[in-house]
Design a protein around this motif. Sequence first.
Motif, PDB file in Angstrom:
ATOM      1  N   LYS A   1      30.439  37.295  47.714  1.00  0.00           N
ATOM      2  CA  LYS A   1      29.579  36.147  48.003  1.00  0.00           C
ATOM      3  C   LYS A   1      29.046  35.529  46.718  1.00  0.00           C
ATOM      4  CE  LYS A   1      28.128  37.808  52.562  1.00  0.00           C
ATOM      5  NZ  LYS A   1      26.994  38.305  53.388  1.00  0.00           N
ATOM      6  N   HIS A   2      28.702  36.389  45.746  1.00  0.00           N
ATOM      7  CA  HIS A   2      28.222  35.882  44.455  1.00  0.00           C
ATOM      8  C   HIS A   2      29.321  35.093  43.745  1.00  0.00           C
ATOM      9  CE1 HIS A   2      26.456  35.740  40.458  1.00  0.00           C
ATOM     10  NE2 HIS A   2      27.543  36.324  39.988  1.00  0.00           N
ATOM     11  N   VAL A   3      30.518  35.663  43.684  1.00  0.00           N
ATOM     12  CA  VAL A   3      31.635  34.998  43.010  1.00  0.00           C
ATOM     13  C   VAL A   3      31.991  33.696  43.733  1.00  0.00           C
ATOM     14  CG1 VAL A   3      34.086  35.188  42.413  1.00  0.00           C
ATOM     15  CG2 VAL A   3      32.546  37.130  42.033  1.00  0.00           C
ATOM     16  N   LEU A   4      31.959  33.714  45.066  1.00  0.00           N
ATOM     17  CA  LEU A   4      32.261  32.510  45.839  1.00  0.00           C
ATOM     18  C   LEU A   4      31.279  31.390  45.537  1.00  0.00           C
ATOM     19  CD1 LEU A   4      33.198  33.868  49.376  1.00  0.00           C
ATOM     20  CD2 LEU A   4      34.527  32.218  48.059  1.00  0.00           C
ATOM     21  N   SER A   5      30.005  31.726  45.514  1.00  0.00           N
ATOM     22  CA  SER A   5      28.986  30.717  45.256  1.00  0.00           C
ATOM     23  C   SER A   5      29.198  30.040  43.907  1.00  0.00           C
ATOM     24  CB  SER A   5      27.598  31.362  45.312  1.00  0.00           C
ATOM     25  OG  SER A   5      26.596  30.427  44.972  1.00  0.00           O
ATOM     26  N   ARG A   6      29.432  30.851  42.878  1.00  0.00           N
ATOM     27  CA  ARG A   6      29.658  30.292  41.545  1.00  0.00           C
ATOM     28  C   ARG A   6      30.993  29.552  41.466  1.00  0.00           C
ATOM     29  NH1 ARG A   6      26.440  32.511  37.545  1.00  0.00           N
ATOM     30  NH2 ARG A   6      27.329  30.798  36.302  1.00  0.00           N
ATOM     31  N   SER A   7      31.998  30.077  42.158  1.00  0.00           N
ATOM     32  CA  SER A   7      33.327  29.454  42.119  1.00  0.00           C
ATOM     33  C   SER A   7      33.296  28.064  42.735  1.00  0.00           C
ATOM     34  CB  SER A   7      34.343  30.320  42.863  1.00  0.00           C
ATOM     35  OG  SER A   7      34.514  31.555  42.218  1.00  0.00           O
TER      36      SER A   7
ATOM     37  N   GLU B   1      40.935  32.125  35.656  1.00  0.00           N
ATOM     38  CA  GLU B   1      41.195  30.706  35.517  1.00  0.00           C
ATOM     39  C   GLU B   1      40.781  30.004  36.800  1.00  0.00           C
ATOM     40  OE1 GLU B   1      45.296  30.213  34.562  1.00  0.00           O
ATOM     41  OE2 GLU B   1      45.263  31.725  32.956  1.00  0.00           O
ATOM     42  N   LEU B   2      40.754  28.672  36.765  1.00  0.00           N
ATOM     43  CA  LEU B   2      40.346  27.922  37.946  1.00  0.00           C
ATOM     44  C   LEU B   2      41.236  28.222  39.154  1.00  0.00           C
ATOM     45  CD1 LEU B   2      39.475  24.402  36.464  1.00  0.00           C
ATOM     46  CD2 LEU B   2      37.891  26.136  37.314  1.00  0.00           C
ATOM     47  N   ARG B   3      42.515  28.459  38.906  1.00  0.00           N
ATOM     48  CA  ARG B   3      43.421  28.748  40.018  1.00  0.00           C
ATOM     49  C   ARG B   3      43.038  30.043  40.718  1.00  0.00           C
ATOM     50  NH1 ARG B   3      47.755  32.186  38.334  1.00  0.00           N
ATOM     51  NH2 ARG B   3      47.651  32.666  36.097  1.00  0.00           N
ATOM     52  N   HIS B   4      42.478  30.989  39.971  1.00  0.00           N
ATOM     53  CA  HIS B   4      42.029  32.235  40.587  1.00  0.00           C
ATOM     54  C   HIS B   4      40.810  31.990  41.468  1.00  0.00           C
ATOM     55  CE1 HIS B   4      43.961  34.021  36.775  1.00  0.00           C
ATOM     56  NE2 HIS B   4      44.819  34.134  37.773  1.00  0.00           N
ATOM     57  N   LEU B   5      39.935  31.103  41.027  1.00  0.00           N
ATOM     58  CA  LEU B   5      38.750  30.779  41.825  1.00  0.00           C
ATOM     59  C   LEU B   5      39.161  30.082  43.122  1.00  0.00           C
ATOM     60  CD1 LEU B   5      36.287  29.478  39.062  1.00  0.00           C
ATOM     61  CD2 LEU B   5      36.771  31.832  39.783  1.00  0.00           C
ATOM     62  N   ARG B   6      40.194  29.265  43.041  1.00  0.00           N
ATOM     63  CA  ARG B   6      40.665  28.589  44.259  1.00  0.00           C
ATOM     64  C   ARG B   6      41.245  29.605  45.244  1.00  0.00           C
ATOM     65  NH1 ARG B   6      40.282  23.218  43.355  1.00  0.00           N
ATOM     66  NH2 ARG B   6      40.473  22.478  41.198  1.00  0.00           N
ATOM     67  N   VAL B   7      41.886  30.635  44.737  1.00  0.00           N
ATOM     68  CA  VAL B   7      42.411  31.696  45.600  1.00  0.00           C
ATOM     69  C   VAL B   7      41.273  32.369  46.353  1.00  0.00           C
ATOM     70  CG1 VAL B   7      43.456  33.994  45.596  1.00  0.00           C
ATOM     71  CG2 VAL B   7      44.533  32.140  44.311  1.00  0.00           C
ATOM     72  N   VAL B   8      40.204  32.709  45.636  1.00  0.00           N
ATOM     73  CA  VAL B   8      39.066  33.374  46.259  1.00  0.00           C
ATOM     74  C   VAL B   8      38.455  32.475  47.335  1.00  0.00           C
ATOM     75  CG1 VAL B   8      36.751  34.292  45.861  1.00  0.00           C
ATOM     76  CG2 VAL B   8      38.573  34.751  44.214  1.00  0.00           C
ATOM     77  N   CYS B   9      38.293  31.184  47.041  1.00  0.00           N
ATOM     78  CA  CYS B   9      37.715  30.254  48.006  1.00  0.00           C
ATOM     79  C   CYS B   9      38.615  30.089  49.225  1.00  0.00           C
ATOM     80  CB  CYS B   9      37.464  28.902  47.350  1.00  0.00           C
ATOM     81  SG  CYS B   9      36.144  28.923  46.118  1.00  0.00           S
TER      82      CYS B   9
END
Length: 326
Positions: free
Chosen positions: A64-70, A4-12
Amino acid sequence: MELELRHLRVVCRLADTGSVSKAAAALGVSQPSLTAQLHRIEEAVGGSLFERGSTGVVPTPLGKHVLSRSRAMLADMDELIGSSRRYTSGSGTLRLGSSRTVMFGAWLSRLERALSDREIATQVDSSSAVLTELLAADVLDIAMIGRAEDAYAPPCPPGIREQLMVYPEPFGIALPADHHLAGIDEVKLADLADDVWICPPAGKEDGELAYLREVCEDAGFTPQFRYGNLDTTEIEQLIGAGRGICLCAPTVRELPRTIVKPLTGQPLSWRRTLRWRVDKVSQETVNAVHRTFIDTYRETIAENAAARAWWTTHPDAHPTVIEPPV
């Protein structure tokens, strides 16, 4: 688990802070909880996102790939939410917060003209931490805050974005007119080791004192703080009475029995930013608030700082004003 978007915010947030503990503090969760959440995210994407070491965390190639897309997806979502607000809240009340500033009245008048279709309700506080909490609690929609460097400043909560308006804003020093350094062109921070420092206006600690203390200790002394729980008028009166010294922004007006001097090398600087709720304020409104603020800021500098004899000969003491994004 589905991402979910909240997971992407955690990674960032982990990537931005480089530390599990700092990211946990910024997100308002415990470190074990964040670590467990990261493990679940890594299981969902099929590999490790960060390499962990004694100095913190560093993204792996997969990370790095996940961060870029996130980052791209989160930016798109923020833009979607913000742009949608123009259809639902364009003419409603704008709840504006602000750090204390001598130009608040002039800025508010200019903003009311720029947003003539909006009612503006205001709340002023000395602490950037309090204003950030009010944003997170949905008491404010947008706030102008003056804050220290990232290591000392209250972090942006989830759903809150920040836009830089002035940085760096070098601090000067306000001295009693009969201070033994009042006659020199600029003041070295180390030469203030024996002075009494007047605390900032009363309010929740937001990193300002910690920042000042560390910079002074780097210069070889620990500042002597006194006279807490004061408002701006009381601080001005104490300086004029020769009871202490205080940091001041270049916008500060002329005060009775007080002289303002630049600090050699500009060891202390501030930043003026906007923080806002992406679910309540469009980028268009943010830019209007930004534009009216910096226009008022430039006028105030011209009226106050530019009138000081040393201003033209000390360009390093001038703030950098940043235009709103196109």
